[in-house]
Design a protein around this motif. Sequence first.
Motif, PDB file in Angstrom:
ATOM      1  N   ASP A   4       0.835  -1.200   0.000  1.00  0.00           N
ATOM      2  CA  ASP A   4       0.000   0.000   0.000  1.00  0.00           C
ATOM      3  C   ASP A   4       0.869   1.248   0.000  1.00  0.00           C
ATOM      4  OD1 ASP A   4      -2.413  -1.522   0.229  1.00  0.00           O
ATOM      5  OD2 ASP A   4      -2.069  -1.696   2.393  1.00  0.00           O
ATOM      6  N   VAL A   5       1.930   1.208   0.803  1.00  0.00           N
ATOM      7  CA  VAL A   5       2.844   2.345   0.934  1.00  0.00           C
ATOM      8  C   VAL A   5       4.275   1.831   0.857  1.00  0.00           C
ATOM      9  CG1 VAL A   5       3.617   4.237   2.424  1.00  0.00           C
ATOM     10  CG2 VAL A   5       1.205   3.581   2.415  1.00  0.00           C
ATOM     11  N   ALA A  21       2.534   4.618   8.841  1.00  0.00           N
ATOM     12  CA  ALA A  21       1.717   3.975   7.803  1.00  0.00           C
ATOM     13  C   ALA A  21       1.299   2.574   8.231  1.00  0.00           C
ATOM     14  CB  ALA A  21       2.484   3.931   6.484  1.00  0.00           C
ATOM     15  N   ALA A  26      -1.778   0.128   6.798  1.00  0.00           N
ATOM     16  CA  ALA A  26      -1.271  -0.043   5.436  1.00  0.00           C
ATOM     17  C   ALA A  26      -0.179  -1.108   5.402  1.00  0.00           C
ATOM     18  CB  ALA A  26      -0.715   1.286   4.922  1.00  0.00           C
ATOM     19  N   THR A  28       3.093  -1.938   4.445  1.00  0.00           N
ATOM     20  CA  THR A  28       4.158  -0.964   4.219  1.00  0.00           C
ATOM     21  C   THR A  28       5.488  -1.654   3.963  1.00  0.00           C
ATOM     22  OG1 THR A  28       2.983   0.544   5.708  1.00  0.00           O
ATOM     23  CG2 THR A  28       5.286   1.062   5.221  1.00  0.00           C
ATOM     24  N   ASN A 112       2.602  -5.238   9.886  1.00  0.00           N
ATOM     25  CA  ASN A 112       2.323  -4.624   8.576  1.00  0.00           C
ATOM     26  C   ASN A 112       3.537  -3.940   7.949  1.00  0.00           C
ATOM     27  OD1 ASN A 112      -0.423  -5.320   8.713  1.00  0.00           O
ATOM     28  ND2 ASN A 112      -0.933  -3.407   9.730  1.00  0.00           N
TER      29      ASN A 112
END
Length: 171
Positions: A4-5, A21, A26, A28, A112
């Motif tokens: 996502d990031v 993030a 997200a 990441t 994440n």
Amino acid sequence: MKADVVIVGAGVSGVPAAVAAARAGAQTLLIEQQGRPGGTMVNSLGFPVCGLFENDISNPPRLLNEGLSAEFLATVLAEVSDPVSAMGRVFVCRCPVLLFESIYNHWLEEKNLTVCFGATDLFLTKSADRIEEICFRTSDGILQTVEVGQVVDCTGWGEVVQKCGAEKIVP
């Protein structure tokens, strides 16, 4: 691989950006060319951390932001006696390099968040004005291609900005 990031650069601003993030949910990816986090702070200079406090030395130091700034400061305060002082017209936090690196390594354990140290040969695939993929070689030479949602350039010299041909705004 998909993220996502993607944060490029695991220095003073990159690690907190990646952690924020990831904590927001997200998926990441943090990409760093060096072998450890902290950028200039741990790899060469080792200087007081500024930007945490309001720039008004006529009053006691006041933290500008909660969240990671407050976590960072609380950890330093638990380990270092009287780390906050005025330097010129600003307050700084004197944080030993090993402590700084320890805090960042702890943050990199965030759910994440995937970290790739030793990344080289960064290049981008874009369509129109959007970066769609980031490609790089891992420390063992394997080419990785990552489909990206958002990209944050925390390299300190605008590496991503340069590679995608975006306009740089330099004060």
